[in-house]
Design a protein around this motif. Structure first.
Motif, PDB file in Angstrom:
ATOM      1  N   LEU A 110       0.844  -1.282  -0.203  1.00 38.60           N
ATOM      2  CA  LEU A 110       0.090  -0.026   0.112  1.00 38.60           C
ATOM      3  C   LEU A 110       0.882   1.089  -0.085  1.00 38.60           C
ATOM      4  CD1 LEU A 110      -3.028   1.395   0.361  1.00 38.60           C
ATOM      5  CD2 LEU A 110      -2.390   1.285   2.895  1.00 38.60           C
ATOM      6  N   VAL A 111       0.641   2.029  -0.979  1.00 41.05           N
ATOM      7  CA  VAL A 111       1.276   3.612  -0.769  1.00 41.05           C
ATOM      8  C   VAL A 111       0.388   4.440  -0.183  1.00 41.05           C
ATOM      9  CG1 VAL A 111       2.060   5.204  -2.355  1.00 41.05           C
ATOM     10  CG2 VAL A 111       2.717   2.730  -3.189  1.00 41.05           C
ATOM     11  N   SER A 112       0.592   4.812   0.839  1.00 32.71           N
ATOM     12  CA  SER A 112      -0.464   5.529   1.744  1.00 32.71           C
ATOM     13  C   SER A 112      -0.403   7.136   1.452  1.00 32.71           C
ATOM     14  CB  SER A 112      -0.277   5.203   3.319  1.00 32.71           C
ATOM     15  OG  SER A 112       0.617   5.937   3.761  1.00 32.71           O
ATOM     16  N   PHE A 113      -1.517   7.565   1.532  1.00 30.01           N
ATOM     17  CA  PHE A 113      -1.610   9.255   1.350  1.00 30.01           C
ATOM     18  C   PHE A 113      -0.878   9.844   2.592  1.00 30.01           C
ATOM     19  CE2 PHE A 113      -5.360  10.415  -1.573  1.00 30.01           C
ATOM     20  CZ  PHE A 113      -5.111   9.509  -2.329  1.00 30.01           C
ATOM     21  N   GLY A 114      -1.079   9.420   3.824  1.00 28.74           N
ATOM     22  CA  GLY A 114      -0.455   9.719   4.984  1.00 28.74           C
ATOM     23  C   GLY A 114       1.028   9.786   4.948  1.00 28.74           C
TER      24      GLY A 114
END
Length: 232
Positions: A110-114
């Motif tokens: 997962l490439v997270s926004f945070g």
């Protein structure tokens, strides 16, 4: 880079569906910019798999719909896992589930926004930003994927009566081009003290406004990170 050597990318969308289209467009744009002269057309675009689940739209009231939203999100992430190497969720609010998704032990990352936004803030040495998004995002409480940003930057949030949450609903319904939506968003942004404004909702970049403030589209940052990872 030969296509068979590139990492495959995924997008989870549905909150709303247009947000997934927007992220895909930004991935294609970032891909052209990063490849520069090496980009020769269709064969140089990344492989992208997209799953759109309408019930993820319940995330606008996440506190009330936690159980069903997580059930749908987990199922979609598991379905996408066999198709991609890296994926992102085209919804700021749903990035709240980053720990749960990582606990699933999927092969895809997962490439997270945070994480992407935190790197941007630290790298550029930003000291104060305004955060615009749904209520669960901007209250910076337990449901906000951006509560960790308080550790690295001063955060301004809109006033309680700003009407931002309803504005997001209106963009989902009518689009970002309506005159009254543009006017309402322009007024809200102009009233902020911070000069740097984080558009932490995938609907907000769909509203084209004129402002002297620096608007940071988090979706665009994530798209750029996905393309970078696909080219490694």
């Amino acid at each position: 880079m030969k296509q068979e050597n590139r990492a495959k990318l995924g997008i989870i969308t549905g909150s709303g569906a247009e947000a997934g289209v927007d992220m895909w467009q930004k991935i294609l744009s970032a891909n052209k910019q990063m490849m520069q002269e090496a980009f020769q057309g269709d064969l140089d675009a990344p492989t992208v798999s997209i799953i759109s689940e309408p019930q993820l739209g319940l995330s606008m009231e996440l506190e009330k719909n936690d159980a069903i939203v997580w059930e749908k999100l987990a199922r979609v992430a598991q379905q996408l896992d066999s198709q991609v190497d890296y994926y992102a969720i085209a919804c700021n609010t749903l990035n709240y589930y980053q720990p749960q998704l990582e606990a699933l032990g999927l092969n895809a990352t997962l490439v997270s926004f945070g994480d992407v936004l935190k790197k941007k803030i630290v790298t550029e040495g930003l000291t104060k930003v305004a955060l615009l998004g749904s209520d669960s995002v901007t209250n910076l409480g337990i449901w906000s994927p951006y509560r960790v940003l308080k550790e690295v930057v001063e955060i301004e949030v809109p006033k309680a009566d700003s009407g931002l949450h309803q504005l997001i609903y209106d963009v989902k319904t009518y689009g970002g081009e309506r005159v009254d939506i543009v006017q309402r968003f322009t007024k809200l942004v102009d009233e902020l003290e911070a000069d740097v404004v984080l558009l932490a909702c995938t609907e907000l970049p769909l509203i084209q406004i004129q402002t002297h403030k620096q608007l940071i589209d988090v979706t665009e940052l994530v798209a750029e990170e996905l393309v970078t990872l696909s080219l490694i």
